[in-house]
Design an enzyme around this catalytic site. Structure first.
Site, PDB file in Angstrom:
ATOM      1  N   CYS A 120       6.396 -13.189 -24.036  1.00 27.15           N
ATOM      2  CA  CYS A 120       5.307 -12.663 -22.770  1.00 27.15           C
ATOM      3  C   CYS A 120       4.195 -12.821 -22.770  1.00 27.15           C
ATOM      4  O   CYS A 120       3.475 -12.731 -23.486  1.00 27.15           O
ATOM      5  CB  CYS A 120       6.128 -11.734 -22.887  1.00 27.15           C
ATOM      6  SG  CYS A 120       5.123 -10.117 -21.357  1.00 27.15           S
ATOM      7  N   CYS A 136       2.345  -9.571 -22.958  1.00 24.59           N
ATOM      8  CA  CYS A 136       2.151  -9.239 -23.722  1.00 24.59           C
ATOM      9  C   CYS A 136       0.812 -10.348 -25.051  1.00 24.59           C
ATOM     10  O   CYS A 136       0.830  -8.599 -25.982  1.00 24.59           O
ATOM     11  CB  CYS A 136       4.525  -9.182 -24.422  1.00 24.59           C
ATOM     12  SG  CYS A 136       4.723  -8.682 -23.351  1.00 24.59           S
ATOM     13  N   CYS A 149     -11.444  26.593 -11.763  1.00 25.70           N
ATOM     14  CA  CYS A 149     -10.848  27.217 -10.085  1.00 25.70           C
ATOM     15  C   CYS A 149      -9.646  29.020 -11.235  1.00 25.70           C
ATOM     16  O   CYS A 149      -8.629  28.522 -11.612  1.00 25.70           O
ATOM     17  CB  CYS A 149      -9.845  26.824 -10.080  1.00 25.70           C
ATOM     18  SG  CYS A 149      -8.944  27.912  -8.696  1.00 25.70           S
ATOM     19  N   CYS A 197      -6.535  29.334  -9.173  1.00 29.95           N
ATOM     20  CA  CYS A 197      -5.369  28.194 -10.460  1.00 29.95           C
ATOM     21  C   CYS A 197      -4.822  28.072 -11.149  1.00 29.95           C
ATOM     22  O   CYS A 197      -3.796  28.364 -11.244  1.00 29.95           O
ATOM     23  CB  CYS A 197      -6.429  26.748 -10.301  1.00 29.95           C
ATOM     24  SG  CYS A 197      -6.882  25.829  -8.664  1.00 29.95           S
TER      25      CYS A 197
END
Length: 383
Positions: A54, A57, A187, A190
């Site tokens: 490959c 890869c 926040c 949040c």
């Protein structure tokens, strides 16, 4: 001359494979040591599954060595050539190369990594996974139980931490629905919503069989997504419906509100029907109008194959459809001679059946299967 050339190529491939991971920080895994090194270990592992032929890869070697160096002492980084050790590749259903899997505390359920392929993106992805592991353990220790001993704070093991690198890959599946919170760590509102969000995650995952996902994006470090979706304030919740249609969530940001919205959207989701029989033009439009490709299989008449032969064809098509169900494709099949007008319009009338045609209506292109009508032949066609 040709034989000699083949020898050079084979030698080069062998040398490349052996030199893939010469770094001492990357542990070479085999079918012999995989179980003892990875599965039976109490250490966290990041494993790359590759094949020596490959090119991707090979190009990825230096990045993987950098990952191993960065995570040394934190996460063990390994690599295994599934050309040599095919049994490991089959065990973990490796179908593309390279594939990266993170083996956390539950070694029997490794997580597939979908993010960017730079060492920075991979390292950040692993650190996010570790953060979730730590957070899960802390949540289990929280003493936030209401009356009757029912804990209101549930660990968020089913949550996804999305970022600029992995967002598109995670949301690529056309048959799933995502409810995504855009937040910021500074926040306070949040943070105060976290218990509601956490409880909703596990409940929706259970009641929708994993078809509805809850996820979060940290706007302070993911500027691309923040800009793309025009986030002006936090928290903002957006719903990514099937085929990436996006709408704003306008309900109450409470556990009951989020669950109700998720269940309502789940009830409206179209059922996945691999290779539905096309009995009318309406079926064609419904199945293919919003898809990137329309895949139509033309099967021999049942009088030519018998019911058992037809069943074999449909079993093969169902298997193919299931394998590629995350593609944004429409799947249909017709019986030869039943839709002669369509067959003639597509230029496949009078051909040898069975066959498959892939149609891209936007580009006005079509491609006909030229290989064998088999799992291998169709997979090669879709490649």
């Amino acid at each position: 001359m040709r034989a000699g050339g083949f020898g050079i190529i084979a030698c080069t491939c062998l040398l490349t494979a052996n030199a893939f991971y010469s770094s001492s920080n990357v542990i070479k895994l085999t079918s012999i040591n995989f179980n003892s090194q990875v599965i039976q270990s109490d250490r966290l592992w990041l494993v790359k599954f590759y094949v020596h032929w490959c090119e991707h890869c090979e190009q990825f070697v230096s990045e993987w060595n950098n990952v191993a160096t960065a995570l040394k002492g934190i996460v063990k980084v390994g690599a295994i050539d599934v050309t040599k050790y095919a049994s490991i590749g089959h065990q973990y259903e490796i179908e593309e190369f390279p594939t990266i899997k993170f083996f956390g505390p539950n070694k029997n359920k490794p997580e597939k990594y979908y993010g960017g392929r730079s060492s920075t993106a991979i390292t950040n992805g692993v650190l996010n996974s570790i953060r979730f592991i730590v957070k899960e353990r802390l949540n289990k220790q929280d003493n936030l139980c209401g009356s009757g001993g029912q804990c209101r704070r549930i660990n968020n093991q089913h949550a996804f931490d999305l970022n600029d690198s992995n967002f598109d890959n995670q949301l690529a599946g056309g048959d799933e629905l995502w409810i995504v919170e855009f937040y910021a760590p500074w926040c306070e509102h949040c943070l105060s919503l976290e218990p509601e969000w956490t409880n909703a995650i596990i409940e929706l995952t259970r009641r929708t069989k994993g078809k509805v996902h809850l996820a979060a994006v940290d706007t302070s470090v993911n500027g691309i997504l923040t800009s793309r979706y025009g986030i002006q304030q936090v928290p903002t919740i957006k719903i990514f419906q099937t085929y990436n249609e996006t709408v704003d969530y306008k309900g109450e940001i409470t556990m009951s509100g989020i669950i109700a919205e998720g269940l309502d959207l789940y009830a409206k989701m179209p059922l996945y029907k691999p290779f539905e029989q096309m009995l009318s033009e309406e079926v064609l439009k419904t199945t293919c109008n919003h898809q990137l490709l329309c895949i139509i299989a033309v099967l021999p008449h049942i009088s030519d194959t018998g019911s058992s032969g037809r069943a074999d064809y449909l079993t093969l098509l169902a298997k193919i459809g299931s394998k590629y169900k995350k593609k944004k494709w429409g799947w249909l099949w017709i019986e030869s001679g039943e839709q002669t007008g369509l067959e003639n319009a597509l230029g496949i009338g009078g051909l040898m059946y069975p066959t498959i045609i892939a149609i891209d209506s936007r580009k006005k292109k079509k491609v006909l299967l030229r290989g064998s009508f088999s799992e291998l032949g169709i997979a090669e066609f879709f490649r």
